[in-house]
Design a protein around this motif. Structure first.
Motif, PDB file in Angstrom:
ATOM      1  N   ILE A   4       0.831  -1.201   0.000  1.00  0.00           N
ATOM      2  CA  ILE A   4       0.000   0.000   0.000  1.00  0.00           C
ATOM      3  C   ILE A   4       0.876   1.266   0.000  1.00  0.00           C
ATOM      4  N   ILE A   5       0.196   2.399  -0.092  1.00  0.00           N
ATOM      5  CA  ILE A   5       0.863   3.695   0.076  1.00  0.00           C
ATOM      6  C   ILE A   5       0.471   4.226   1.458  1.00  0.00           C
ATOM      7  N   LYS A 121       3.760   1.533  -5.383  1.00  0.00           N
ATOM      8  CA  LYS A 121       3.317   1.413  -3.977  1.00  0.00           C
ATOM      9  C   LYS A 121       4.475   0.942  -3.088  1.00  0.00           C
TER      10      LYS A 121
END
Ligand code: DC
Length: 226
Positions: A4-5, A121
């Motif tokens: 994820i970011i 990401k």
């Protein structure tokens, strides 16, 4: 586990980089300190005697910013290939950074590079506009805060440690923290504000370990979601 970011925003000196670095190491993600990028532009302007916005904007194509990982896990900021990590951490450069960060073209120039860094990401990025402008789609947004007095105290100790020669009083540092907060939250271009979907972490009363445990829990919950 999905990548994820993680977007971390908040006021100056509230420990964004500490938690961002810890979380990046824990997750095996890349860490990007966007404040360092604004500081590098400010240092470039100072070194080249550029004070007018137009001069800074015209010089942007000459500004190349990179991060070089160090053996101790800390990344050093490179300005046109030169390690400027220590030079960008002074109060002077911090104040200039707060000014250059108000220039729309400077923001566009840096935001584009930041978005490119997050393409794959697996990144933890900290700053003022990460959850609102750079990655509004980030899967996890944290908004860090602490009282101005607590932040001034931390910054004062940090400055003493890093630049012993730079003798500033606690009151001067507190004044600077309040000034910077005002500028960061009141500027026309991407002012610091909390994203609606950000998790607020007030660390005035939290230990580093306490904060880290809390943030790891939140991160694990988010990455476990399909
Ligand atoms: O986090 P810092 O103190 O290193 O940031 C230096 C200055 O850069 C700060 O006054 C605000 C600005 N900044 C910004 O406008 N946007 C960011 N994403 C990061 C920093």
């Amino acid at each position: 586990m999905k990548k994820i970011i993680v977007a971390i925003d908040g006021y100056s000196s509230c420990g964004k980089s500490t938690i961002a670095r810890q979380l990046a190491a824990y997750a095996g993600y890349r860490y990007i300190d966007t404040g360092a990028m604004y500081r590098a532009v400010a240092l470039f302007a100072l070194r080249h005697g550029l004070s007018a916005d137009a001069g800074i904007i015209a010089a942007l194509p000459l500004v190349h910013i990179d991060f070089a990982p160090q053996p101790d896990g800390i990344q050093h900021t490179l300005l046109n290939g030169q390690d400027v990590e220590k030079d960008i951490r002074t109060l002077d450069v911090g104040n200039r950074a707060s000014q250059v960060s108000q220039i729309r073209e400077v923001r566009q120039f840096l935001v584009e590079q930041q978005q490119a860094m997050g393409r794959d990401k697996g990144i933890v990025m900290d700053g003022r506009d990460i959850g609102t402008v750079v990655f509004p789609e980030a899967e996890l947004k944290l908004f860090l805060t602490a009282s101005p007095e607590v932040r001034a105290e931390r910054r004062y100790r940090e400055l003493l440690e890093k630049n012993g020669a730079e003798t500033l009083s606690y009151e001067e540092v507190l004044h600077d923290v309040n000034d910077r907060d005002y500028r960061d939250t009141h500027r026309a271009e991407s002012p610091l504000r909390q994203a609606e979907d950000a998790v607020v972490v007030d660390n005035s009363q939290l230990s580093r370990d306490g904060q880290f445990a809390l943030v790891c829990d939140i991160f694990n919950q988010r990455t476990a979601q399909p």
